[in-house]
Design a protein around this motif. Sequence first.
Motif, PDB file in Angstrom:
ATOM      1  N   THR A  38       0.685  -1.180  -0.297  1.00 51.22           N
ATOM      2  CA  THR A  38       0.293   0.294   0.060  1.00 51.22           C
ATOM      3  C   THR A  38       0.843   1.259   0.242  1.00 51.22           C
ATOM      4  O   THR A  38       2.109   1.190   0.901  1.00 51.22           O
ATOM      5  CB  THR A  38      -0.919  -0.194   1.388  1.00 51.22           C
ATOM      6  OG1 THR A  38      -0.417   0.188   2.620  1.00 51.22           O
ATOM      7  CG2 THR A  38      -2.064  -1.439   1.261  1.00 51.22           C
ATOM      8  N   GLN A  39       0.131   2.384   0.002  1.00 48.82           N
ATOM      9  CA  GLN A  39       1.081   3.570  -0.308  1.00 48.82           C
ATOM     10  C   GLN A  39       1.524   3.791   1.698  1.00 48.82           C
ATOM     11  O   GLN A  39       3.037   4.252   1.168  1.00 48.82           O
ATOM     12  CB  GLN A  39       0.100   5.045  -0.552  1.00 48.82           C
ATOM     13  CG  GLN A  39       0.246   6.257   0.095  1.00 48.82           C
ATOM     14  CD  GLN A  39       0.082   7.426  -1.300  1.00 48.82           C
ATOM     15  OE1 GLN A  39      -0.691   7.005  -2.784  1.00 48.82           O
ATOM     16  NE2 GLN A  39      -0.919   8.372  -0.637  1.00 48.82           N
ATOM     17  N   GLU A  40       0.739   3.727   2.659  1.00 47.69           N
ATOM     18  CA  GLU A  40       1.596   3.641   3.798  1.00 47.69           C
ATOM     19  C   GLU A  40       2.316   2.206   3.779  1.00 47.69           C
ATOM     20  O   GLU A  40       3.442   2.958   4.718  1.00 47.69           O
ATOM     21  CB  GLU A  40       0.152   3.201   4.745  1.00 47.69           C
ATOM     22  CG  GLU A  40       1.295   3.556   6.356  1.00 47.69           C
ATOM     23  CD  GLU A  40      -0.312   2.336   7.415  1.00 47.69           C
ATOM     24  OE1 GLU A  40      -0.872   1.862   6.460  1.00 47.69           O
ATOM     25  OE2 GLU A  40      -0.242   3.676   8.330  1.00 47.69           O
ATOM     26  N   ALA A  42       4.521   2.068   1.911  1.00 43.10           N
ATOM     27  CA  ALA A  42       5.948   3.074   1.265  1.00 43.10           C
ATOM     28  C   ALA A  42       6.318   3.765   1.021  1.00 43.10           C
ATOM     29  O   ALA A  42       7.432   3.855   1.797  1.00 43.10           O
ATOM     30  CB  ALA A  42       5.224   3.239  -0.460  1.00 43.10           C
ATOM     31  N   ILE A  43       5.589   4.730   1.977  1.00 45.95           N
ATOM     32  CA  ILE A  43       5.900   5.660   3.253  1.00 45.95           C
ATOM     33  C   ILE A  43       6.535   5.025   4.238  1.00 45.95           C
ATOM     34  O   ILE A  43       7.318   5.746   4.569  1.00 45.95           O
ATOM     35  CB  ILE A  43       4.730   6.839   4.108  1.00 45.95           C
ATOM     36  CG1 ILE A  43       3.966   6.984   2.142  1.00 45.95           C
ATOM     37  CG2 ILE A  43       5.047   7.626   5.012  1.00 45.95           C
ATOM     38  CD1 ILE A  43       2.665   8.115   2.861  1.00 45.95           C
ATOM     39  N   VAL A 122       8.893   0.011  -4.003  1.00 50.67           N
ATOM     40  CA  VAL A 122       8.114   0.995  -4.382  1.00 50.67           C
ATOM     41  C   VAL A 122       6.997   0.949  -5.556  1.00 50.67           C
ATOM     42  O   VAL A 122       6.240   1.018  -6.064  1.00 50.67           O
ATOM     43  CB  VAL A 122       8.429   1.980  -3.298  1.00 50.67           C
ATOM     44  CG1 VAL A 122       7.141   3.202  -4.419  1.00 50.67           C
ATOM     45  CG2 VAL A 122       8.296   2.246  -2.190  1.00 50.67           C
ATOM     46  N   GLU A 126       0.713   0.432  -6.245  1.00 49.31           N
ATOM     47  CA  GLU A 126      -0.262   0.854  -7.034  1.00 49.31           C
ATOM     48  C   GLU A 126      -0.793   1.785  -5.730  1.00 49.31           C
ATOM     49  O   GLU A 126      -1.288   1.845  -4.668  1.00 49.31           O
ATOM     50  CB  GLU A 126      -1.428   0.000  -7.017  1.00 49.31           C
ATOM     51  CG  GLU A 126      -1.221  -1.098  -8.660  1.00 49.31           C
ATOM     52  CD  GLU A 126      -3.096  -1.650  -8.997  1.00 49.31           C
ATOM     53  OE1 GLU A 126      -3.828  -0.947  -7.964  1.00 49.31           O
ATOM     54  OE2 GLU A 126      -2.832  -2.563  -9.678  1.00 49.31           O
ATOM     55  N   MET A 127      -0.367   3.055  -5.995  1.00 49.87           N
ATOM     56  CA  MET A 127      -0.634   4.575  -5.335  1.00 49.87           C
ATOM     57  C   MET A 127       0.020   5.765  -6.295  1.00 49.87           C
ATOM     58  O   MET A 127      -0.386   5.633  -7.535  1.00 49.87           O
ATOM     59  CB  MET A 127       0.687   4.288  -3.899  1.00 49.87           C
ATOM     60  CG  MET A 127       1.874   3.968  -5.133  1.00 49.87           C
ATOM     61  SD  MET A 127       3.159   4.303  -3.564  1.00 49.87           S
ATOM     62  CE  MET A 127       2.944   5.802  -3.147  1.00 49.87           C
ATOM     63  N   ASP A 128      -0.364   7.098  -5.488  1.00 51.65           N
ATOM     64  CA  ASP A 128      -0.278   7.858  -5.888  1.00 51.65           C
ATOM     65  C   ASP A 128       0.432   7.994  -6.966  1.00 51.65           C
ATOM     66  O   ASP A 128       2.166   8.035  -6.092  1.00 51.65           O
ATOM     67  CB  ASP A 128      -0.230   8.638  -4.960  1.00 51.65           C
ATOM     68  CG  ASP A 128      -0.274  10.352  -5.733  1.00 51.65           C
ATOM     69  OD1 ASP A 128      -1.467  11.049  -6.070  1.00 51.65           O
ATOM     70  OD2 ASP A 128       0.795  10.361  -5.807  1.00 51.65           O
ATOM     71  N   LEU A 131       3.867  11.086  -5.936  1.00 53.32           N
ATOM     72  CA  LEU A 131       4.359  10.198  -4.038  1.00 53.32           C
ATOM     73  C   LEU A 131       5.083   9.190  -4.098  1.00 53.32           C
ATOM     74  O   LEU A 131       6.540   9.014  -3.924  1.00 53.32           O
ATOM     75  CB  LEU A 131       3.213  10.265  -3.238  1.00 53.32           C
ATOM     76  CG  LEU A 131       3.694   9.516  -2.140  1.00 53.32           C
ATOM     77  CD1 LEU A 131       4.306  10.766  -1.584  1.00 53.32           C
ATOM     78  CD2 LEU A 131       2.762   9.406  -1.146  1.00 53.32           C
ATOM     79  N   LYS A 132       4.644   8.515  -5.192  1.00 49.07           N
ATOM     80  CA  LYS A 132       5.903   6.962  -5.672  1.00 49.07           C
ATOM     81  C   LYS A 132       7.125   7.662  -6.439  1.00 49.07           C
ATOM     82  O   LYS A 132       7.619   7.106  -6.074  1.00 49.07           O
ATOM     83  CB  LYS A 132       5.156   6.491  -6.532  1.00 49.07           C
ATOM     84  CG  LYS A 132       6.207   4.858  -7.152  1.00 49.07           C
ATOM     85  CD  LYS A 132       5.463   4.265  -8.507  1.00 49.07           C
ATOM     86  CE  LYS A 132       4.140   3.525  -8.132  1.00 49.07           C
ATOM     87  NZ  LYS A 132       3.499   2.565  -9.043  1.00 49.07           N
TER      88      LYS A 132
END
Length: 475
Positions: A38-40, A42-43, A122, A126-128, A131-132
């Motif tokens: 998830t995007q979280e 990745a962050i 990353v 599948e994410m913004d 941001l990726k």
Amino acid sequence: MRKIFLTLSIFSLIISCSDDFVDIKDEGQTGVGDFFKTQEDAIEATSAIYSFLRSWENTGFPAQFVFGVTGDDVEKGSNPSDASFINAYDQFTYTVSDDGVRGYWIGQWQAVNRANQVITNVPNIEMDATLKTRLVAEAKMLRAYFYFNLVRIYGGVPIYDGLPADGNYLKSRNSADEVYAFIVKDLTEASDVLPQTYPLADLGRVTKGGALGLLSKVYLYMKEYQKAYDTSNQVIALGYSLDPDFNHLFRPAGEFGSESVFEVNCDCSAAYGGSQYAEVQGVRNQFGWGFFTPTQALEDAFEAGDIRKELTILREGETTLEGDLIKKNDPQAGNTWNQKVYVPTSLNNSTCGSYGSIQNFKILRFADILLINAEAANELGNTAVAISNINKVRTRAQLADTTASTQSALRLAIWQERRVELAMEMDRFPDLVRTGQAETYLGPLGFKTGKNELFPIPLDAMNASAGLFTQNPGY
């Protein structure tokens, strides 16, 4: 916040024979096979790279062993009987088996691994999209910083551009030139993507200016003076400026100010704690442990009237501008300490368990950029620009303009200005090596030309390399 369990490969065995340096998956942690979904994720994975910047390995003993005590501006400190093994780094008698040699190596490779986890995994999330791309750029800049540390201390090291698809980490050392080229590639790609500013919530994330600033310093080490000059000019054009108050620059109120180009956010947090950067160097048994203290050679290096001297060296019995009376609680300790890491008692936050845990770690300041630009300009024959930039730094120190006017005189003046401006910021030893002055200043301490420009590859890394590593000369 979930802890991130990033499985360490067989290369961990190359850099360590102890389980202490292998991440163990505990209950409640997320295995790497279940992560990067998830995007979280990745962050969080990118944040794990940042957390290393404030770590013991990057700001505490291991870093000070190789970048600090080896210079002539820092000595062991504390009291004579405390951690006397540190003297091996001051006297250049360390060996392939020393913990500091090994500890710094291990830490930087663990950090490279964290960066490579992001760079490899990353892009598949599948994410913004914006941001990726930014997170991967952040990881590349940070990886470049770790490789810059490795190549300056150990010389050529293996290059891992992401996680090896075949899982094989056993490979020969790349040459120093190849490592520098890899660093340049990472920083160039990162600078094309990174923003120059962030919202306050993201303060401390690496920026375009940070990537270009580090790139200009890398070019200086490569003696690519035109590129160092052009790149540092790009940084100058971004609007940085010197903090007019040298004392304010190093207090908490000056953090992330106009002079900050690449700075580690050490604000106390539940996720990452603080930093021991200030505690290790704080006044002995008043604020901290009292290690890594200024030498007499540093005292003598400042010109008369240079305000930086008393704002760099904290003295027994003085009352600081912030109202603290400096009084050690160990009669055998020395009487001077690094004032750049001093955190006033009124501002100290002990929530994270140690003195000065909020003190940021400044990796690159605008003063350094000006001196990089000055040095590069001078080597290109542009003495007017060199004089202008060195004088900007001297003016803040309340000194008269430099009297140097020829290329050779300016070269020495710039090197001297770097010594006093960046004193005790872990720049002195690598500066002496890259400028060919190490034998002159460090020879009396035990430095041997042809050997001590580099540290040895740790013994266990050599043994585990299956014969692929060649040891550095003299070890």
